[in-house]
Design an enzyme around this catalytic site. Structure first.
Site, PDB file in Angstrom:
ATOM      1  N   GLN A  11      39.107  38.208  34.133  1.00 37.07           N
ATOM      2  CA  GLN A  11      40.082  37.913  33.081  1.00 37.07           C
ATOM      3  C   GLN A  11      40.944  39.152  32.812  1.00 37.07           C
ATOM      4  O   GLN A  11      40.424  40.194  32.404  1.00 37.07           O
ATOM      5  CB  GLN A  11      39.394  37.475  31.795  1.00 37.07           C
ATOM      6  CG  GLN A  11      38.646  36.160  31.909  1.00 37.07           C
ATOM      7  CD  GLN A  11      37.187  36.345  32.260  1.00 37.07           C
ATOM      8  OE1 GLN A  11      36.800  37.343  32.873  1.00 37.07           O
ATOM      9  NE2 GLN A  11      36.364  35.380  31.861  1.00 37.07           N
ATOM     10  N   GLN A  37      43.700  36.373  37.536  1.00 35.36           N
ATOM     11  CA  GLN A  37      43.032  35.428  36.644  1.00 35.36           C
ATOM     12  C   GLN A  37      43.561  35.597  35.216  1.00 35.36           C
ATOM     13  O   GLN A  37      43.694  36.710  34.711  1.00 35.36           O
ATOM     14  CB  GLN A  37      41.515  35.654  36.657  1.00 35.36           C
ATOM     15  CG  GLN A  37      40.745  34.657  35.805  1.00 35.36           C
ATOM     16  CD  GLN A  37      39.236  34.779  35.980  1.00 35.36           C
ATOM     17  OE1 GLN A  37      38.766  35.415  36.916  1.00 35.36           O
ATOM     18  NE2 GLN A  37      38.480  34.169  35.086  1.00 35.36           N
ATOM     19  N   ASP A  78      42.850  29.848  36.653  1.00 35.90           N
ATOM     20  CA  ASP A  78      43.228  29.509  35.267  1.00 35.90           C
ATOM     21  C   ASP A  78      44.390  30.369  34.790  1.00 35.90           C
ATOM     22  O   ASP A  78      44.413  30.840  33.650  1.00 35.90           O
ATOM     23  CB  ASP A  78      42.037  29.705  34.320  1.00 35.90           C
ATOM     24  CG  ASP A  78      40.794  28.964  34.760  1.00 35.90           C
ATOM     25  OD1 ASP A  78      40.917  27.954  35.466  1.00 35.90           O
ATOM     26  OD2 ASP A  78      39.682  29.403  34.398  1.00 35.90           O
ATOM     27  N   ARG A 113      42.004  22.624  35.662  1.00 37.11           N
ATOM     28  CA  ARG A 113      40.692  22.100  35.283  1.00 37.11           C
ATOM     29  C   ARG A 113      40.613  22.115  33.762  1.00 37.11           C
ATOM     30  O   ARG A 113      41.192  22.982  33.093  1.00 37.11           O
ATOM     31  CB  ARG A 113      39.563  22.920  35.899  1.00 37.11           C
ATOM     32  CG  ARG A 113      39.594  24.406  35.590  1.00 37.11           C
ATOM     33  CD  ARG A 113      38.410  25.124  36.215  1.00 37.11           C
ATOM     34  NE  ARG A 113      38.431  26.555  35.936  1.00 37.11           N
ATOM     35  CZ  ARG A 113      37.371  27.345  36.058  1.00 37.11           C
ATOM     36  NH1 ARG A 113      36.214  26.844  36.432  1.00 37.11           N
ATOM     37  NH2 ARG A 113      37.476  28.640  35.813  1.00 37.11           N
TER      38      ARG A 113
END
Length: 584
Positions: free
Chosen positions: A367, A389, A411, A479
């Protein structure tokens, strides 16, 4: 601090009170016996309590929140609403006090000390979101109840985002359990408030208030709150500016050459050498937009535009010339996701144009946010967001992106706010060999909130490094990060890198069972839908009226007619905007 919470939430009572007043006025205007007065007593209080709470997810909490009003045979509709809101006030204050009482061993858990401080701050953000909503809807022009409904839902949706963001960053069990337990009642009542507002027609029926204007549009196949006026929003006009701009700002921003209030330049040719210095110098009391010009250069700094800095317009010399860069990350540094952002903006009404934002932590940084926004009614035009990410974090509130470049791996467009990305390049990058790519991850946890993400008329393509590996490394449109994730990809060009099933299940969850995922009129080799997922609420839209819900006029504004803030904001910096569906 608690005083601010109480004062601000009382504002919501006043807003809802005005809304009820509108209901009464409309009903009287239609003639007939006045049975819907906000001051008329409820015939049977126990029946009214049951009906009032029937729309909520936590009905016991709702009933308990009504307190003495539930025993009062002469209670009015306003009494019930005030009781529910007052209970939310009390629980929000208690949750804040719990967070305040948590003591963290900063030497042992430095990042958790930061996370706990975030929890405290997020409660304050929630209050400020309410104050912003009240300033928009509590004016003397008496907007319709539906307009007010969308504004109030925006605030409550932001509150949910902050509650969840707080908990997600807490990892040490003793800290997390203490704060989570202290927030239970507040989160339940916030959820209840969303459902009460989103289903206001049902709530009002409990008091014999039954107006056709509150009923869903039955001419479309589905009828979510924000699509009630789909058929009305087909074509809109505008004057190019939002109503909150002063006359001087309109003239200034309509001009071809903008005169900035501050200039940032690394070579010393401006008033400031860093963006942070320019942000720190923004006057606390001022009128109109504060314009900051950032000259070409690479600015290696972590920037935060605070809540107090509202209506800021930053522009650069181009997204590949004016670049803000950083490399904070979770995977290597252990920094909480929120604080990995190279650039973060909290102040409402923010506009960025022709600037690049980077996080260069790479795939091993996990992240690592390049840009985070919780700015309500914000717009990002001709900007570049580069990372891997979690590149772009639309954390809360309403956000509009146009003509942008967004790159990443996992993501990389994610959040809990209400965002629409239009006419942009979405570039999927090369991940680690054992990873897959997911373009989106929406984190909405409430079925009736206004949160969600739309990609409209975008290009979803592979970066050159990924191209030779695009069939062995799996890439998906997204997702569902949470139980009520809402994501739509419409009128976009989808490259052949996207897997035939299109979407991926979030591991170890059933989020896909309840999430709303939609596609409409996409093109390209990756847009073939015959092998798409068979989830309960996944849909391939064929009706253009139904697809209108995913356009700016509905998704970001609840179906308002001109002038909309998106049109006005984009127009103020010389960019045209499609408020409806793009031409076929």
């Amino acid at each position: 601090m608690v005083g601010k919470v109480i004062v601000s939430l009382v504002s919501l009572i006043l807003v809802v009170g005005v809304a009820i007043g509108v209901v009464v006025a409309v009903n009287k205007g239609h003639g007939g016996r006045d049975t819907t007065s906000a001051t008329a007593p409820v015939a049977t209080s126990s029946k009214a309590v049951t009906s009032f709470c029937s729309t909520t997810n936590y009905q016991d909490a709702c009933v308990n929140s009504l307190g003495n009003v539930a025993k009062n045979e002469s209670a009015t509709p306003m009494d019930y609403i005030m009781a529910a809101v007052n209970a939310t006030i009390e629980e929000a204050a208690k949750a804040f006090q719990v967070a305040q009482s948590v003591k963290v061993d900063a030497a042992k858990h430095p990042n958790q000390a930061l996370a706990v401080d975030d929890c405290k701050e997020m409660l304050e953000w929630a209050v400020q979101e309410l104050q912003a909503a009240f300033s928009m809807v509590g004016d003397s022009d008496m907007h319709s109840l539906q307009d007010r409904e969308f504004e109030i839902l925006n605030w409550f949706t932001a509150v949910v985002s902050y509650q969840q963001s707080c908990l997600e960053q807490l990892e040490v069990p003793e800290y997390k359990s203490a704060i989570e337990n202290g927030m239970v009642n507040a989160t339940q009542l916030t959820s209840n408030a969303i459902n009460i507002v989103a289903k206001i027609a049902d709530v009002l029926q409990a008091f014999d208030i039954n107006l056709d204007m509150f009923k869903p549009n039955t001419t479309t196949t589905t009828t979510p709150t924000k699509s009630r006026r789909l058929l009305e929003v087909t074509e809109v006009g505008h004057d190019g500016y939002p109503t909150w701009f002063q006359a001087g700002d309109r003239k200034l921003l309509a001009a071809g050459a903008v005169t900035p209030n501050a200039v940032v330049a690394k070579d010393g040719s401006g008033q400031y050498n860093t963006i942070n210095d320019a942000v720190a110098a923004i006057p606390k009391k001022r009128q109109g937009k504060w314009i900051i010009y950032i000259k070409a250069g690479i600015y290696n700094e972590i920037v935060l535009v605070p809540k107090s800095a509202a209506n800021v317009f930053m522009y650069g010399d181009g997204p590949t010339k004016t670049i803000v860069t950083g490399r904070k990350n979770c995977g290597i540094d252990g920094t909480p996701t929120m604080h990995t952002a190279t650039f973060a903006v909290q102040g409402p009404g923010f506009i960025a144009k022709s600037i690049g934002f980077q996080n260069t932590a790479g795939t091993k940084g996990h992240q690592a946010v390049a840009f985070r926004s919780q700015s309500d009614q914000s717009a990002y035009i001709d900007c570049r967001f580069e990372g891997y990410q979690d590149t772009l974090y639309y954390q809360s509130n309403r956000q509009f992106y146009r003509n942008c470049y967004i790159s990443g791996t996992i993501d990389f467009i994610f959040g809990k706010g209400t965002a629409l990305i239009q006419n942009s390049d979405i570039v999927v990058r090369m991940p680690e060999l054992n990873q897959q790519n997911t373009v989106t991850a929406d984190g909405n946890i409430e079925a009736n909130s206004i949160a969600g993400l739309v990609l409209q008329n975008c290009r979803i393509i592979a970066e050159p490094e990924l191209v030779p590996n695009r069939f062995t490394i799996k890439s998906y449109l997204g997702r569902p990060w949470a139980a009520y994730s809402q994501t739509a990809v419409i009128q976009s060009e989808i490259g052949d890198l996207i897997q035939p099933e299109g979407w991926m299940i979030w591991a170890n969850t059933n989020n896909h069972e309840t999430s709303v995922i939609a596609e409409y009129a996409n093109r390209g080799p990756g847009a073939v839908t015959d092998k798409r997922v068979k989830w309960k609420k996944y849909s391939i839209i064929t009706n253009s009226n139904e697809a209108l819900r995913y356009t700016p006029a509905i998704h970001l504004e609840g179906g308002k007619k001109p002038s909309q803030w998106v049109l006005a904001t984009a127009g103020s910096v010389g960019v045209s905007t499609d408020m409806g569906l793009s031409p076929a």
